[in-house]
Design a protein around this motif. Structure first.
Motif, mmCIF file in Angstrom:
data_model
loop_
_atom_site.group_PDB
_atom_site.id
_atom_site.type_symbol
_atom_site.label_atom_id
_atom_site.label_comp_id
_atom_site.label_asym_id
_atom_site.label_seq_id
_atom_site.Cartn_x
_atom_site.Cartn_y
_atom_site.Cartn_z
ATOM 1 N N ALA A 157 0.844 -1.196 0.000
ATOM 2 C CA ALA A 157 0.000 0.000 0.000
ATOM 3 C C ALA A 157 0.879 1.246 0.000
ATOM 4 N N VAL A 158 0.259 2.376 -0.250
ATOM 5 C CA VAL A 158 0.991 3.643 -0.236
ATOM 6 C C VAL A 158 1.513 3.903 1.175
ATOM 7 N N ASP A 159 2.794 4.214 1.304
ATOM 8 C CA ASP A 159 3.382 4.397 2.626
ATOM 9 C C ASP A 159 2.808 5.630 3.322
ATOM 10 N N ARG A 160 2.958 5.660 4.619
ATOM 11 C CA ARG A 160 2.301 6.676 5.448
ATOM 12 C C ARG A 160 2.752 8.088 5.099
ATOM 13 N N PHE A 161 4.045 8.270 4.813
ATOM 14 C CA PHE A 161 4.542 9.615 4.533
ATOM 15 C C PHE A 161 3.994 10.132 3.201
ATOM 16 N N THR A 162 3.932 9.257 2.210
ATOM 17 C CA THR A 162 3.360 9.664 0.925
ATOM 18 C C THR A 162 1.884 9.976 1.082
ATOM 19 N N ARG A 163 1.167 9.166 1.869
ATOM 20 C CA ARG A 163 -0.263 9.424 2.076
ATOM 21 C C ARG A 163 -0.479 10.769 2.749
ATOM 22 N N MET A 164 0.340 11.095 3.741
ATOM 23 C CA MET A 164 0.172 12.383 4.425
ATOM 24 C C MET A 164 0.417 13.538 3.454
ATOM 25 N N ARG A 165 1.385 13.387 2.562
ATOM 26 C CA ARG A 165 1.619 14.431 1.558
ATOM 27 C C ARG A 165 0.416 14.535 0.618
ATOM 28 N N CYS A 166 -0.203 13.388 0.309
ATOM 29 C CA CYS A 166 -1.392 13.396 -0.549
ATOM 30 C C CYS A 166 -2.550 14.120 0.132
ATOM 31 N N TYR A 167 -2.742 13.868 1.430
ATOM 32 C CA TYR A 167 -3.824 14.543 2.149
ATOM 33 C C TYR A 167 -3.591 16.053 2.182
ATOM 34 N N THR A 168 -2.343 16.443 2.419
ATOM 35 C CA THR A 168 -2.016 17.863 2.446
ATOM 36 C C THR A 168 -2.261 18.495 1.082
ATOM 37 N N ALA A 169 -1.945 17.740 0.008
ATOM 38 C CA ALA A 169 -2.153 18.253 -1.347
ATOM 39 C C ALA A 169 -3.631 18.357 -1.693
ATOM 40 N N ALA A 170 -4.452 17.452 -1.151
ATOM 41 C CA ALA A 170 -5.885 17.447 -1.463
ATOM 42 C C ALA A 170 -6.674 18.416 -0.591
ATOM 43 N N LEU A 171 -6.134 18.791 0.552
ATOM 44 C CA LEU A 171 -6.885 19.605 1.514
ATOM 45 C C LEU A 171 -7.389 20.932 0.935
ATOM 46 N N PRO A 172 -6.608 21.638 0.086
ATOM 47 C CA PRO A 172 -7.119 22.908 -0.467
ATOM 48 C C PRO A 172 -8.371 22.751 -1.338
ATOM 49 N N GLN A 173 -8.709 21.526 -1.736
ATOM 50 C CA GLN A 173 -9.918 21.312 -2.537
ATOM 51 C C GLN A 173 -11.182 21.378 -1.687
ATOM 52 N N PHE A 174 -11.040 21.337 -0.367
ATOM 53 C CA PHE A 174 -12.166 21.405 0.554
ATOM 54 C C PHE A 174 -12.282 22.827 1.119
ATOM 55 N N PRO A 175 -13.471 23.228 1.557
ATOM 56 C CA PRO A 175 -13.613 24.546 2.191
ATOM 57 C C PRO A 175 -12.761 24.629 3.455
ATOM 58 N N ALA A 176 -11.886 25.620 3.514
ATOM 59 C CA ALA A 176 -10.947 25.722 4.634
ATOM 60 C C ALA A 176 -11.647 25.922 5.968
#
Length: 213
Positions: A39-58
C-alpha cells in the motif's frame, strides 16, 4: 472520514455530499499505519492529504492524523473506527459498504460488505450517526461523479481500479483528469517513478578476498 488511502476526486465528492446531507463540518481522519503490504506508505499518504486539503472549504474542513494500526478485520473493525471517530469529537461518520474490507483469499463478498449493516445496527450504542452512500462513478456525459442509484440508465460510468492506476504510474502513462487532483498526482508520481527513472542497488557478498572488488 476514516481512510487508509489517498483522497482522489471520488472521495472528495463522497465527503462533500455527506457534509451537505447532514449540514456538518468534515474531519479527515487518516490512519497512521500502512493498511497492507504494497500500500501507499504513510509519509506519501500524508503528503497526498495535504495536497488534497485545499480542494475542501478551509473553514469547514480539518485534517488530523489518527494513531491507529489498520487490521482490515471487517465489520467489527468498522465499528471500532466509528467509536474512534466519536471519541475524537465526531457526530456523524461516512461509512461505505467496504469499510475495513478484509478482501483476500477465502473472504466472501457478503463478508466484505457487512461493515455498513453492522455499524448501523450498533450506531446508537456507539453514539454516532452513520452517513451511508452507494459507490460512485464518473459519468462523462454529466461531467460529474454520481452515486450508482442516481446514474441514469444507459449512461456509461468510468472507474479506474487501484491496479490500473498503479500500472499507469509505473509506466509513466497519463492519468485521467477526472480521477485525481494534479497536486495529488504529482506526489504519487514522485513516490512511484517509472522504471526508467528508478535507481539500482547491487549487493556483493562473500568472504574477504573472494573477489568482490
Amino acid at each position: 472520514f476514516h481512510t487508509c488511502a489517498p483522497i482522489h476526486r471520488q472521495q472528495h465528492e463522497l465527503l462533500s455530499r455527506a457534509a451537505r446531507q447532514v449540514g456538518a463540518n468534515v474531519l479527515i481522519h487518516p490512519a497512521e499505519s500502512e493498511p497492507s503490504p504494497g500500500a501507499v506508505d504513510r509519509f506519501t499518504r500524508m503528503r497526498c492529504y495535504t495536497a488534497a486539503l485545499p480542494q475542501f472549504p478551509a473553514a469547514t474542513t480539518q485534517l488530523a492524523l489518527l494513531p491507529l494500526h489498520s487490521r482490515l478485520a471487517g465489520a467489527r473493525e468498522a465499528a471500532w473506527h466509528a467509536l474512534n471517530g466519536r471519541n475524537f469529537g465526531g457526530s456523524h461518520m461516512r461509512i461505505g459498504p467496504g469499510q475495513a474490507d478484509p478482501s483476500g483469499p477465502g473472504i466472501s463478498r457478503d463478508e466484505s460488505q457487512a461493515a455498513l449493516a453492522y455499524v448501523c445496527r450498533h450506531a446508537e450504542e456507539l453514539g454516532i450517526t452513520v452517513v451511508a452512500g452507494s459507490a460512485m462513478g464518473y459519468v462523462e456525459a454529466r461531467a460529474q461523479y454520481l452515486p450508482a442509484d442516481e446514474t441514469p440508465d444507459g449512461l456509461p460510468v468510468q472507474r479506474l481500479s487501484h491496479d490500473e492506476f498503479r500500472r499507469r504510474l509505473s509506466q509513466d502513462l497519463p492519468i485521467p483528469d477526472w480521477f485525481t487532483f494534479p497536486p495529488v498526482e504529482q506526489v504519487l508520481r514522485q513516490a512511484f517513478p517509472p522504471r526508467h527513472q528508478q535507481g539500482l542497488t547491487v549487493f556483493f557478498t562473500g568472504l574477504s578476498g573472494s573477489g568482490k572488488s
